[in-house]
Design a protein around this motif. Structure first.
Motif, PDB file in Angstrom:
ATOM      1  N   PHE A 168      39.085  40.284  40.173  1.00  0.00           N
ATOM      2  CA  PHE A 168      38.730  39.217  39.654  1.00  0.00           C
ATOM      3  C   PHE A 168      38.783  39.595  37.961  1.00  0.00           C
ATOM      4  O   PHE A 168      39.163  38.890  37.242  1.00  0.00           O
ATOM      5  CB  PHE A 168      37.024  38.937  39.725  1.00  0.00           C
ATOM      6  N   PHE A 169      38.505  41.183  37.683  1.00  0.00           N
ATOM      7  CA  PHE A 169      38.763  41.314  36.296  1.00  0.00           C
ATOM      8  C   PHE A 169      40.051  41.908  36.143  1.00  0.00           C
ATOM      9  O   PHE A 169      40.775  41.271  35.083  1.00  0.00           O
ATOM     10  CB  PHE A 169      37.763  42.480  35.936  1.00  0.00           C
ATOM     11  N   GLY A 170      40.805  42.621  36.918  1.00  0.00           N
ATOM     12  CA  GLY A 170      42.150  43.079  36.652  1.00  0.00           C
ATOM     13  C   GLY A 170      43.288  42.243  36.915  1.00  0.00           C
ATOM     14  O   GLY A 170      44.384  42.438  36.338  1.00  0.00           O
ATOM     15  N   ASN A 171      42.964  41.263  37.584  1.00  0.00           N
ATOM     16  CA  ASN A 171      44.013  40.072  37.882  1.00  0.00           C
ATOM     17  C   ASN A 171      43.902  38.809  37.534  1.00  0.00           C
ATOM     18  O   ASN A 171      44.558  38.146  36.617  1.00  0.00           O
ATOM     19  CB  ASN A 171      44.348  40.000  39.482  1.00  0.00           C
ATOM     20  N   PHE A 172      42.765  38.275  37.814  1.00  0.00           N
ATOM     21  CA  PHE A 172      42.467  36.675  37.382  1.00  0.00           C
ATOM     22  C   PHE A 172      42.004  36.691  36.109  1.00  0.00           C
ATOM     23  O   PHE A 172      42.756  35.985  35.329  1.00  0.00           O
ATOM     24  CB  PHE A 172      41.368  36.309  38.375  1.00  0.00           C
ATOM     25  N   LEU A 173      41.168  37.118  35.471  1.00  0.00           N
ATOM     26  CA  LEU A 173      40.752  37.069  34.275  1.00  0.00           C
ATOM     27  C   LEU A 173      41.539  37.719  33.226  1.00  0.00           C
ATOM     28  O   LEU A 173      42.139  37.283  32.146  1.00  0.00           O
ATOM     29  CB  LEU A 173      39.273  37.566  33.777  1.00  0.00           C
ATOM     30  N   PHE A 174      42.179  38.993  33.520  1.00  0.00           N
ATOM     31  CA  PHE A 174      43.344  39.734  32.689  1.00  0.00           C
ATOM     32  C   PHE A 174      44.437  38.764  32.618  1.00  0.00           C
ATOM     33  O   PHE A 174      44.732  38.799  31.425  1.00  0.00           O
ATOM     34  CB  PHE A 174      43.695  40.835  33.258  1.00  0.00           C
ATOM     35  N   SER A 175      44.924  38.026  33.753  1.00  0.00           N
ATOM     36  CA  SER A 175      46.149  37.116  33.594  1.00  0.00           C
ATOM     37  C   SER A 175      45.870  36.145  32.586  1.00  0.00           C
ATOM     38  O   SER A 175      46.482  35.730  31.890  1.00  0.00           O
ATOM     39  CB  SER A 175      46.289  36.666  34.879  1.00  0.00           C
ATOM     40  N   ILE A 176      44.509  35.339  32.911  1.00  0.00           N
ATOM     41  CA  ILE A 176      44.272  34.335  31.848  1.00  0.00           C
ATOM     42  C   ILE A 176      44.271  34.625  30.652  1.00  0.00           C
ATOM     43  O   ILE A 176      44.842  33.971  29.814  1.00  0.00           O
ATOM     44  CB  ILE A 176      43.056  33.467  32.435  1.00  0.00           C
ATOM     45  N   CYS A 177      43.499  35.681  30.101  1.00  0.00           N
ATOM     46  CA  CYS A 177      43.128  36.008  28.906  1.00  0.00           C
ATOM     47  C   CYS A 177      44.613  36.647  28.340  1.00  0.00           C
ATOM     48  O   CYS A 177      44.951  36.346  27.036  1.00  0.00           O
ATOM     49  CB  CYS A 177      42.243  37.254  28.715  1.00  0.00           C
ATOM     50  N   MET A 178      45.347  37.384  28.914  1.00  0.00           N
ATOM     51  CA  MET A 178      46.648  37.894  28.277  1.00  0.00           C
ATOM     52  C   MET A 178      47.642  36.911  28.346  1.00  0.00           C
ATOM     53  O   MET A 178      48.239  36.881  27.197  1.00  0.00           O
ATOM     54  CB  MET A 178      47.072  39.229  29.270  1.00  0.00           C
ATOM     55  N   LEU A 179      47.772  36.119  29.209  1.00  0.00           N
ATOM     56  CA  LEU A 179      48.870  35.242  29.031  1.00  0.00           C
ATOM     57  C   LEU A 179      48.459  34.214  28.006  1.00  0.00           C
ATOM     58  O   LEU A 179      49.529  33.609  27.213  1.00  0.00           O
ATOM     59  CB  LEU A 179      49.203  34.726  30.447  1.00  0.00           C
ATOM     60  N   ARG A 213      47.361  49.571  50.459  1.00  0.00           N
ATOM     61  CA  ARG A 213      46.586  48.294  50.929  1.00  0.00           C
ATOM     62  C   ARG A 213      45.666  47.741  49.807  1.00  0.00           C
ATOM     63  O   ARG A 213      45.481  46.693  49.687  1.00  0.00           O
ATOM     64  CB  ARG A 213      45.598  49.048  52.058  1.00  0.00           C
ATOM     65  N   ILE A 214      45.279  48.546  48.834  1.00  0.00           N
ATOM     66  CA  ILE A 214      44.576  48.201  47.613  1.00  0.00           C
ATOM     67  C   ILE A 214      45.461  47.197  46.838  1.00  0.00           C
ATOM     68  O   ILE A 214      44.969  46.247  46.387  1.00  0.00           O
ATOM     69  CB  ILE A 214      44.172  49.338  46.650  1.00  0.00           C
ATOM     70  N   THR A 215      46.745  47.479  46.886  1.00  0.00           N
ATOM     71  CA  THR A 215      47.555  46.745  45.939  1.00  0.00           C
ATOM     72  C   THR A 215      47.740  45.204  46.472  1.00  0.00           C
ATOM     73  O   THR A 215      47.758  44.097  46.060  1.00  0.00           O
ATOM     74  CB  THR A 215      49.140  47.253  45.982  1.00  0.00           C
ATOM     75  N   ALA A 216      47.939  45.264  48.013  1.00  0.00           N
ATOM     76  CA  ALA A 216      47.995  43.977  48.780  1.00  0.00           C
ATOM     77  C   ALA A 216      46.947  43.128  48.737  1.00  0.00           C
ATOM     78  O   ALA A 216      46.844  41.979  48.532  1.00  0.00           O
ATOM     79  CB  ALA A 216      48.398  44.329  50.118  1.00  0.00           C
ATOM     80  N   LEU A 217      45.804  43.879  48.842  1.00  0.00           N
ATOM     81  CA  LEU A 217      44.449  43.050  48.917  1.00  0.00           C
ATOM     82  C   LEU A 217      43.815  42.697  47.669  1.00  0.00           C
ATOM     83  O   LEU A 217      43.585  41.261  47.395  1.00  0.00           O
ATOM     84  CB  LEU A 217      43.187  44.143  49.577  1.00  0.00           C
ATOM     85  N   ILE A 218      44.162  43.189  46.544  1.00  0.00           N
ATOM     86  CA  ILE A 218      43.554  42.647  45.105  1.00  0.00           C
ATOM     87  C   ILE A 218      44.552  41.599  44.650  1.00  0.00           C
ATOM     88  O   ILE A 218      44.373  40.669  43.991  1.00  0.00           O
ATOM     89  CB  ILE A 218      43.436  43.803  44.242  1.00  0.00           C
ATOM     90  N   ASN A 219      45.959  41.519  45.487  1.00  0.00           N
ATOM     91  CA  ASN A 219      46.809  40.660  45.104  1.00  0.00           C
ATOM     92  C   ASN A 219      46.610  39.311  45.669  1.00  0.00           C
ATOM     93  O   ASN A 219      46.661  38.481  45.109  1.00  0.00           O
ATOM     94  CB  ASN A 219      48.207  41.087  45.032  1.00  0.00           C
ATOM     95  N   LEU A 220      46.205  39.475  46.965  1.00  0.00           N
ATOM     96  CA  LEU A 220      45.640  38.249  47.809  1.00  0.00           C
ATOM     97  C   LEU A 220      44.467  37.499  47.022  1.00  0.00           C
ATOM     98  O   LEU A 220      44.338  36.196  47.052  1.00  0.00           O
ATOM     99  CB  LEU A 220      45.720  38.617  49.133  1.00  0.00           C
ATOM    100  N   TRP A 221      43.443  38.539  46.671  1.00  0.00           N
ATOM    101  CA  TRP A 221      42.420  37.941  46.004  1.00  0.00           C
ATOM    102  C   TRP A 221      42.738  37.055  45.015  1.00  0.00           C
ATOM    103  O   TRP A 221      42.242  36.015  44.346  1.00  0.00           O
ATOM    104  CB  TRP A 221      41.472  38.914  45.621  1.00  0.00           C
ATOM    105  N   GLY A 222      43.753  37.532  43.978  1.00  0.00           N
ATOM    106  CA  GLY A 222      44.390  36.937  42.650  1.00  0.00           C
ATOM    107  C   GLY A 222      44.856  35.716  42.954  1.00  0.00           C
ATOM    108  O   GLY A 222      44.707  34.746  42.465  1.00  0.00           O
ATOM    109  N   LEU A 223      45.599  35.576  44.317  1.00  0.00           N
ATOM    110  CA  LEU A 223      46.329  34.449  44.521  1.00  0.00           C
ATOM    111  C   LEU A 223      45.350  33.234  45.034  1.00  0.00           C
ATOM    112  O   LEU A 223      45.493  32.246  44.674  1.00  0.00           O
ATOM    113  CB  LEU A 223      47.229  34.681  45.727  1.00  0.00           C
ATOM    114  N   ALA A 224      44.129  33.955  45.802  1.00  0.00           N
ATOM    115  CA  ALA A 224      43.317  32.695  46.129  1.00  0.00           C
ATOM    116  C   ALA A 224      42.479  32.118  44.909  1.00  0.00           C
ATOM    117  O   ALA A 224      42.323  31.083  44.852  1.00  0.00           O
ATOM    118  CB  ALA A 224      42.375  33.561  47.160  1.00  0.00           C
ATOM    119  N   LEU A 225      42.063  33.062  43.964  1.00  0.00           N
ATOM    120  CA  LEU A 225      41.398  32.718  42.843  1.00  0.00           C
ATOM    121  C   LEU A 225      42.157  31.686  41.956  1.00  0.00           C
ATOM    122  O   LEU A 225      41.759  30.748  41.360  1.00  0.00           O
ATOM    123  CB  LEU A 225      40.879  33.775  42.432  1.00  0.00           C
ATOM    124  N   MET A 226      43.442  31.819  41.828  1.00  0.00           N
ATOM    125  CA  MET A 226      44.393  31.150  40.911  1.00  0.00           C
ATOM    126  C   MET A 226      44.962  30.003  41.788  1.00  0.00           C
ATOM    127  O   MET A 226      45.411  29.086  40.872  1.00  0.00           O
ATOM    128  CB  MET A 226      45.576  32.041  40.397  1.00  0.00           C
TER     129      MET A 226
END
Length: 313
Positions: free
Chosen positions: A78-89, A197-210
């Motif tokens: 949520f913080f490292g993928n979803f919100l980071f992407s929205i704020c940074m981009l 596995r951390i890489t894969a799982l947090i990426n899937l969470w990011g995909l689901a949120l976005m």
């Protein structure tokens, strides 16, 4: 045959991860000017998800995830993928890569502050001085008259138009807060799950949120107007942001305390600034240099060992 100590290898992995983050942050600037922010983030997670599908399976020697681990996985994404992407981009569509590099120099000091709040770590006076340096550096940057124009690109070419750069800088600082949260939470995960596995799982969470936002924007977007060079840059951005940097950081963090790992975030602003100047053709004004030097002085204050050899944090 010489073999580097595990701690040195971990340092190299952490430094490489942050240098790569800085490079893709800078190179995202041309992308946000041809692809809407939510669409770009959604495509990033989609490409990353396909690339890491084979990392999802739980290894035989890895215990099942606890409820706490699941919570940290969600928060990490949520913080490292979803919100980071929205704020940074969003921020990069309004400011320059050089400016983003200066702002991101605040990351080590922000990590120290978050560690004090959430991990109850002691913060020495020198670290508070480091945080003050970061704030002064960002303040000088915001006063720069050179921050008023931003570049409106079609493909990878374009002209300068006015934009709300102060808002862009604020959004980039929001991304700094997200990156610091990502660094603090990550330590909770590396002891429970493998880096892959951390890489894969947090990426899937990011995909689901976005996905809801991405699908909405994609419905009316003209994909045919995007040039091949932008698509190639998108693939690099997605792989770097969703796969390579995460794996490098999680692998390095396994043998390094979270507080020490914060030192290596200095590679992020340096890399972003260098790419902005050397690749995107941006310029460093005297005020930029002053702001960057003050911000990096804060990095040194926050990360160099004290007289007792311990990190000042």
């Amino acid at each position: 045959m010489f073999q580097a100590p595990p701690r040195l290898i971990s340092y190299a992995l952490l430094a490489a991860s942050m240098a790569l983050v800085g490079s893709y942050v800078a190179l995202s600037r041309p992308l946000v000017l041809v692809l809407p922010v939510f669409l770009l983030a959604w495509l990033r997670f989609g490409i990353g998800g396909l690339a890491t599908l084979h990392w999802l399976k739980r290894p035989a020697d890895e215990p099942p995830m606890s409820a706490a681990t699941r919570k940290y996985l969600f928060l990490e994404s949520f913080f490292g993928n979803f919100l980071f992407s929205i704020c940074m981009l969003s921020g990069m569509s309004m400011t320059t890569a050089v400016s983003a590099g200066v702002i991101m120099a605040a990351i080590p000091a922000v990590i120290a502050a978050l560690s004090r709040v959430f991990l109850k770590e002691d913060i020495h006076p020198r670290t508070w001085a480091a945080i003050a340096c970061s704030v002064v550096g960002i303040g000088l940057l915001s006063l720069s008259k050179q921050e008023l124009p931003t570049q409106d690109l079609q493909g990878l070419e374009g002209s300068f138009v006015p934009n709300n750069t102060l808002l862009g800088n604020a959004l980039v600082f929001g991304a700094v807060l997200c990156e610091a949260a990502y660094a603090v939470i990550a330590k909770k995960l590396t002891g429970a799950l493998s880096p892959r596995r951390i890489t894969a799982l947090i990426n899937l969470w990011g995909l689901a949120l976005m996905t809801p936002f991405g699908v909405y924007v994609a419905w009316s977007f003209d994909f045919g107007a995007v040039q091949p060079a932008s698509w190639m840059l998108l693939v690099f951005y997605a792989m770097a942001a969703s796969v390579w940097t995460v794996w490098l950081w999680m692998s390095g963090l396994k043998n390094v305390p979270a507080s020490s790992a914060g030192v290596f975030t200095v590679m992020l602003p340096i890399s972003a600034t260098l790419v902005g100047v050397l690749v995107l053709g941006e310029t460093m004004t005297a005020l930029h240099w002053l702001a960057l030097c003050i911000a990096l002085m804060g990095v040194l204050l926050a990360t160099l060992p004290g007289k007792d050899g311990a990190r000042a944090a």
